[in-house]
Design a protein around this motif. Structure first.
Motif, PDB file in Angstrom:
ATOM      1  N   GLU A 163       0.870  -1.168   0.000  1.00 20.39           N
ATOM      2  CA  GLU A 163       0.000   0.000   0.000  1.00 20.39           C
ATOM      3  C   GLU A 163       0.906   1.217   0.000  1.00 20.39           C
ATOM      4  O   GLU A 163       1.692   1.434   0.886  1.00 20.39           O
ATOM      5  N   ARG A 164       0.821   2.011  -1.053  1.00 19.93           N
ATOM      6  CA  ARG A 164       1.738   3.134  -1.187  1.00 19.93           C
ATOM      7  C   ARG A 164       1.028   4.477  -1.197  1.00 19.93           C
ATOM      8  O   ARG A 164       1.643   5.502  -1.049  1.00 19.93           O
ATOM      9  N   LEU A 165      -0.268   4.453  -1.367  1.00 17.11           N
ATOM     10  CA  LEU A 165      -1.023   5.704  -1.423  1.00 17.11           C
ATOM     11  C   LEU A 165      -1.581   5.994  -0.028  1.00 17.11           C
ATOM     12  O   LEU A 165      -2.641   5.504   0.344  1.00 17.11           O
ATOM     13  N   LEU A 166      -0.836   6.759   0.753  1.00 15.21           N
ATOM     14  CA  LEU A 166      -1.124   6.924   2.167  1.00 15.21           C
ATOM     15  C   LEU A 166      -1.947   8.157   2.505  1.00 15.21           C
ATOM     16  O   LEU A 166      -2.507   8.247   3.580  1.00 15.21           O
ATOM     17  N   TYR A 167      -2.000   9.141   1.610  1.00 18.09           N
ATOM     18  CA  TYR A 167      -2.712  10.381   1.888  1.00 18.09           C
ATOM     19  C   TYR A 167      -3.972  10.446   1.034  1.00 18.09           C
ATOM     20  O   TYR A 167      -3.947  10.058  -0.130  1.00 18.09           O
ATOM     21  N   SER A 214       2.190   9.212  -8.766  1.00 22.71           N
ATOM     22  CA  SER A 214       2.287   9.341  -7.309  1.00 22.71           C
ATOM     23  C   SER A 214       0.951   9.718  -6.676  1.00 22.71           C
ATOM     24  O   SER A 214       0.859   9.866  -5.467  1.00 22.71           O
ATOM     25  N   ALA A 215      -0.075   9.873  -7.493  1.00 24.84           N
ATOM     26  CA  ALA A 215      -1.425  10.158  -7.000  1.00 24.84           C
ATOM     27  C   ALA A 215      -2.414   9.499  -7.953  1.00 24.84           C
ATOM     28  O   ALA A 215      -2.145   9.376  -9.142  1.00 24.84           O
ATOM     29  N   GLU A 216      -3.544   9.068  -7.394  1.00 25.94           N
ATOM     30  CA  GLU A 216      -4.558   8.403  -8.204  1.00 25.94           C
ATOM     31  C   GLU A 216      -5.950   8.775  -7.715  1.00 25.94           C
ATOM     32  O   GLU A 216      -6.144   8.993  -6.522  1.00 25.94           O
ATOM     33  N   VAL A 217      -6.894   8.807  -8.642  1.00 21.27           N
ATOM     34  CA  VAL A 217      -8.296   8.924  -8.275  1.00 21.27           C
ATOM     35  C   VAL A 217      -8.732   7.516  -7.877  1.00 21.27           C
ATOM     36  O   VAL A 217      -8.669   6.589  -8.677  1.00 21.27           O
ATOM     37  N   THR A 218      -9.130   7.354  -6.614  1.00 25.17           N
ATOM     38  CA  THR A 218      -9.490   6.023  -6.128  1.00 25.17           C
ATOM     39  C   THR A 218     -10.990   5.831  -5.968  1.00 25.17           C
ATOM     40  O   THR A 218     -11.454   4.709  -5.871  1.00 25.17           O
ATOM     41  N   ILE A 271      -8.944  11.418  -4.055  1.00 25.00           N
ATOM     42  CA  ILE A 271      -7.584  11.267  -4.579  1.00 25.00           C
ATOM     43  C   ILE A 271      -6.725  10.723  -3.448  1.00 25.00           C
ATOM     44  O   ILE A 271      -6.812  11.180  -2.314  1.00 25.00           O
ATOM     45  N   ARG A 272      -5.898   9.744  -3.759  1.00 24.58           N
ATOM     46  CA  ARG A 272      -4.916   9.232  -2.797  1.00 24.58           C
ATOM     47  C   ARG A 272      -3.530   9.445  -3.383  1.00 24.58           C
ATOM     48  O   ARG A 272      -3.345   9.336  -4.590  1.00 24.58           O
ATOM     49  N   SER A 273      -2.557   9.753  -2.511  1.00 23.62           N
ATOM     50  CA  SER A 273      -1.202  10.027  -2.977  1.00 23.62           C
ATOM     51  C   SER A 273      -0.168   9.430  -2.037  1.00 23.62           C
ATOM     52  O   SER A 273      -0.480   9.039  -0.912  1.00 23.62           O
ATOM     53  N   THR A 274       1.080   9.421  -2.514  1.00 19.73           N
ATOM     54  CA  THR A 274       2.182   8.849  -1.741  1.00 19.73           C
ATOM     55  C   THR A 274       2.649   9.780  -0.641  1.00 19.73           C
ATOM     56  O   THR A 274       3.083   9.319   0.409  1.00 19.73           O
ATOM     57  N   THR A 275       2.590  11.090  -0.864  1.00 20.01           N
ATOM     58  CA  THR A 275       3.055  12.071   0.124  1.00 20.01           C
ATOM     59  C   THR A 275       2.121  13.278   0.127  1.00 20.01           C
ATOM     60  O   THR A 275       1.336  13.459  -0.805  1.00 20.01           O
TER      61      THR A 275
END
Length: 162
Positions: free
Chosen positions: A75-79, A106-110, A129-133
């Motif tokens: 799991e890399r999309l923490l934000y 580094s970001a995706e619409v989830t 939206i979820r992102s790595t940072t």
């Protein structure tokens, strides 16, 4: 995690035992046998949860069982941030809007929930939206603002610190 193992009786159990041994929890096992078997190996996908710091020991135990770990996804999309978009979303190519965020890497619409009251009326969507940072989240929101300006869409953002 995607595993490759010999296609013999008992191999799947041998692959699952190390997960239990390190305190892991198996969420799902996806095993699809090709008929007829073209190779002597079998691919299995396993969704699991592991306690912190146990992955290296699990990999060691799997290798000891003769199981090859082909891929590990974490799991890399923490934000996460949820926004509202209002406007002619479908007429302005909603998939393009989503793609512009997703292609950052580094970001995706989830999540996306769309309401369309009538063909000629503006629609609204809740977009997550979820992102790595945090920095990448800010970048994704800037992209969305730019797209909204180009397509005459209204973006409602959450209040900072609310």
């Amino acid at each position: 995690m995607k595993l490759e193992m010999k296609d013999r009786p008992g191999q799947l159990v041998a692959a699952l035992q190390p997960i239990s041994a390190v305190g892991g929890n198996i969420v799902a096992v996806i095993h699809q046998r090709e008929t007829p078997a073209v190779t002597e190996t079998l691919d299995v996908q396993i969704v699991l949860k592991l306690p912190e710091g146990r992955l290296s020991r699990l990999l060691e135990l799997l290798r000891e069982q003769g199981v090859n770990v082909v891929r590990i996804d974490e799991e890399r999309l923490l934000y996460e941030c949820t926004l509202i978009m209002i406007g002619h979303l479908m007429h302005t190519d909603l998939s393009d809007t989503v793609d512009r965020i997703d292609t950052t890497g580094s970001a995706e619409v989830t999540e996306l929930s769309l309401v369309m009251p009538a063909i000629a009326s503006p629609s609204s969507a809740r977009i997550t939206i979820r992102s790595t940072t945090r920095t990448e989240m800010k970048k994704a929101i800037r992209i969305l603002r730019g797209v909204a300006e180009q397509k005459s869409l209204l973006i409602i953002e959450p209040l900072e610190g609310a």
